[in-house]
Design a protein around this motif. Structure first.
Motif, mmCIF file in Angstrom:
data_model
loop_
_atom_site.group_PDB
_atom_site.id
_atom_site.type_symbol
_atom_site.label_atom_id
_atom_site.label_comp_id
_atom_site.label_asym_id
_atom_site.label_seq_id
_atom_site.Cartn_x
_atom_site.Cartn_y
_atom_site.Cartn_z
ATOM 1 N N VAL A 6 0.853 -1.186 0.000
ATOM 2 C CA VAL A 6 0.000 0.000 0.000
ATOM 3 C C VAL A 6 0.890 1.238 0.000
ATOM 4 O O VAL A 6 1.877 1.292 0.740
ATOM 5 C CB VAL A 6 -0.916 0.011 1.250
ATOM 6 C CG1 VAL A 6 -1.757 1.278 1.300
ATOM 7 C CG2 VAL A 6 -1.779 -1.236 1.300
ATOM 8 N N ILE A 18 -6.080 9.183 -2.682
ATOM 9 C CA ILE A 18 -6.918 8.006 -2.485
ATOM 10 C C ILE A 18 -7.561 7.662 -3.821
ATOM 11 O O ILE A 18 -7.659 8.507 -4.709
ATOM 12 C CB ILE A 18 -7.987 8.205 -1.384
ATOM 13 C CG1 ILE A 18 -8.947 9.348 -1.742
ATOM 14 C CG2 ILE A 18 -7.330 8.433 -0.021
ATOM 15 C CD1 ILE A 18 -10.150 9.465 -0.805
ATOM 16 N N GLU A 32 -9.681 3.793 -1.095
ATOM 17 C CA GLU A 32 -8.508 3.128 -0.537
ATOM 18 C C GLU A 32 -7.250 3.915 -0.851
ATOM 19 O O GLU A 32 -7.264 4.838 -1.663
ATOM 20 C CB GLU A 32 -8.372 1.721 -1.124
ATOM 21 C CG GLU A 32 -8.049 1.731 -2.614
ATOM 22 C CD GLU A 32 -7.864 0.354 -3.211
ATOM 23 O OE1 GLU A 32 -7.882 -0.640 -2.473
ATOM 24 O OE2 GLU A 32 -7.705 0.287 -4.441
ATOM 25 N N PHE A 33 -6.181 3.505 -0.205
ATOM 26 C CA PHE A 33 -4.857 3.999 -0.546
ATOM 27 C C PHE A 33 -4.341 3.053 -1.627
ATOM 28 O O PHE A 33 -4.472 1.843 -1.502
ATOM 29 C CB PHE A 33 -3.966 4.018 0.694
ATOM 30 C CG PHE A 33 -4.547 4.863 1.788
ATOM 31 C CD1 PHE A 33 -4.424 6.240 1.755
ATOM 32 C CD2 PHE A 33 -5.261 4.283 2.827
ATOM 33 C CE1 PHE A 33 -4.996 7.027 2.749
ATOM 34 C CE2 PHE A 33 -5.840 5.061 3.817
ATOM 35 C CZ PHE A 33 -5.704 6.436 3.780
ATOM 36 N N LEU A 80 -1.266 -5.970 5.397
ATOM 37 C CA LEU A 80 -1.087 -4.670 4.749
ATOM 38 C C LEU A 80 0.308 -4.141 5.067
ATOM 39 O O LEU A 80 0.640 -3.904 6.225
ATOM 40 C CB LEU A 80 -2.168 -3.696 5.203
ATOM 41 C CG LEU A 80 -3.585 -4.110 4.795
ATOM 42 C CD1 LEU A 80 -4.628 -3.372 5.600
ATOM 43 C CD2 LEU A 80 -3.799 -3.879 3.320
ATOM 44 N N VAL A 82 2.359 -1.093 4.459
ATOM 45 C CA VAL A 82 2.121 0.293 4.049
ATOM 46 C C VAL A 82 3.444 1.053 3.990
ATOM 47 O O VAL A 82 4.207 1.050 4.955
ATOM 48 C CB VAL A 82 1.148 0.986 5.033
ATOM 49 C CG1 VAL A 82 0.788 2.383 4.537
ATOM 50 C CG2 VAL A 82 -0.099 0.139 5.256
ATOM 51 N N PHE A 113 -14.035 3.855 3.576
ATOM 52 C CA PHE A 113 -12.872 3.000 3.362
ATOM 53 C C PHE A 113 -13.164 1.590 3.867
ATOM 54 O O PHE A 113 -13.989 1.410 4.771
ATOM 55 C CB PHE A 113 -11.668 3.543 4.149
ATOM 56 C CG PHE A 113 -11.099 4.820 3.620
ATOM 57 C CD1 PHE A 113 -9.984 4.812 2.791
ATOM 58 C CD2 PHE A 113 -11.658 6.051 3.962
ATOM 59 C CE1 PHE A 113 -9.443 5.990 2.314
ATOM 60 C CE2 PHE A 113 -11.118 7.239 3.486
ATOM 61 C CZ PHE A 113 -10.006 7.203 2.659
ATOM 62 N N ASN A 117 -8.514 -0.473 6.514
ATOM 63 C CA ASN A 117 -7.789 0.802 6.406
ATOM 64 C C ASN A 117 -7.893 1.646 7.673
ATOM 65 O O ASN A 117 -7.234 2.680 7.781
ATOM 66 C CB ASN A 117 -8.314 1.615 5.224
ATOM 67 C CG ASN A 117 -7.800 1.142 3.885
ATOM 68 O OD1 ASN A 117 -7.679 1.918 2.949
ATOM 69 N ND2 ASN A 117 -7.495 -0.136 3.760
ATOM 70 N N ILE A 120 -4.619 2.617 9.303
ATOM 71 C CA ILE A 120 -3.888 3.607 8.494
ATOM 72 C C ILE A 120 -4.485 4.995 8.710
ATOM 73 O O ILE A 120 -3.765 5.970 8.938
ATOM 74 C CB ILE A 120 -3.939 3.231 6.995
ATOM 75 C CG1 ILE A 120 -3.321 1.860 6.763
ATOM 76 C CG2 ILE A 120 -3.235 4.305 6.152
ATOM 77 C CD1 ILE A 120 -3.582 1.300 5.369
#
Length: 128
Positions: A6, A18, A32-33, A80, A82, A113, A117, A120
């Motif tokens: 991500v 996004i 989402e990212f 995830l 990131v 989202f 997420n 995040i």
């Protein structure tokens, strides 16, 4: 378990990019990212470069690990990974015709989202 890269991408004013997930994909319609699944024999950085090139038409020149966690959606578990994109070339655009937006972290509540997420979003809000 699905391992996902991500990217947190900021512009010059500190807004974050996004993208809206296509309707036909898992969690379609949610924001989402950008990023995607890490393929076999790919590093996280390589996957991030490939995914952001495929989705946004940008070339990631540098990025740093920022956060790694697991989320259980009950029907699948995702890891995830990131990363903060610290340098890229090109102008982001939705190559898959997906809407993209530059937004302030304070505007996150205007967008829906995936539950995964949440961690995040909370961390980004704490950094503001």
């Amino acid at each position: 378990m699905m391992h996902v890269a991500v990217g947190i991408i900021r512009n010059a004013t500190g807004d974050i990019l996004i993208a809206q997930r296509p309707q036909h994909k898992y969690k379609g319609g949610l924001w989402e990212f950008p990023g995607g699944k890490i393929e076999a024999n790919e590093t996280v950085f390589e996957a991030l470069q490939r995914e952001l090139q495929e989705e946004l038409d940008i070339t990631v020149l540098s990025a740093e690990p920022w956060l790694k966690f697991q989320h259980d959606y009950t029907d699948r578990i995702v890891m995830l990974d990131v990363w903060t994109v610290t340098d890229f070339s090109g102008e982001p655009r939705g190559k898959e015709n997906q809407p993209i937006r530059w937004i302030s972290p304070h505007d996150f509540y205007h967008f829906e989202f995936p539950a995964g997420n949440r961690v995040i979003l909370e961390k980004l809000l704490c950094e503001c």
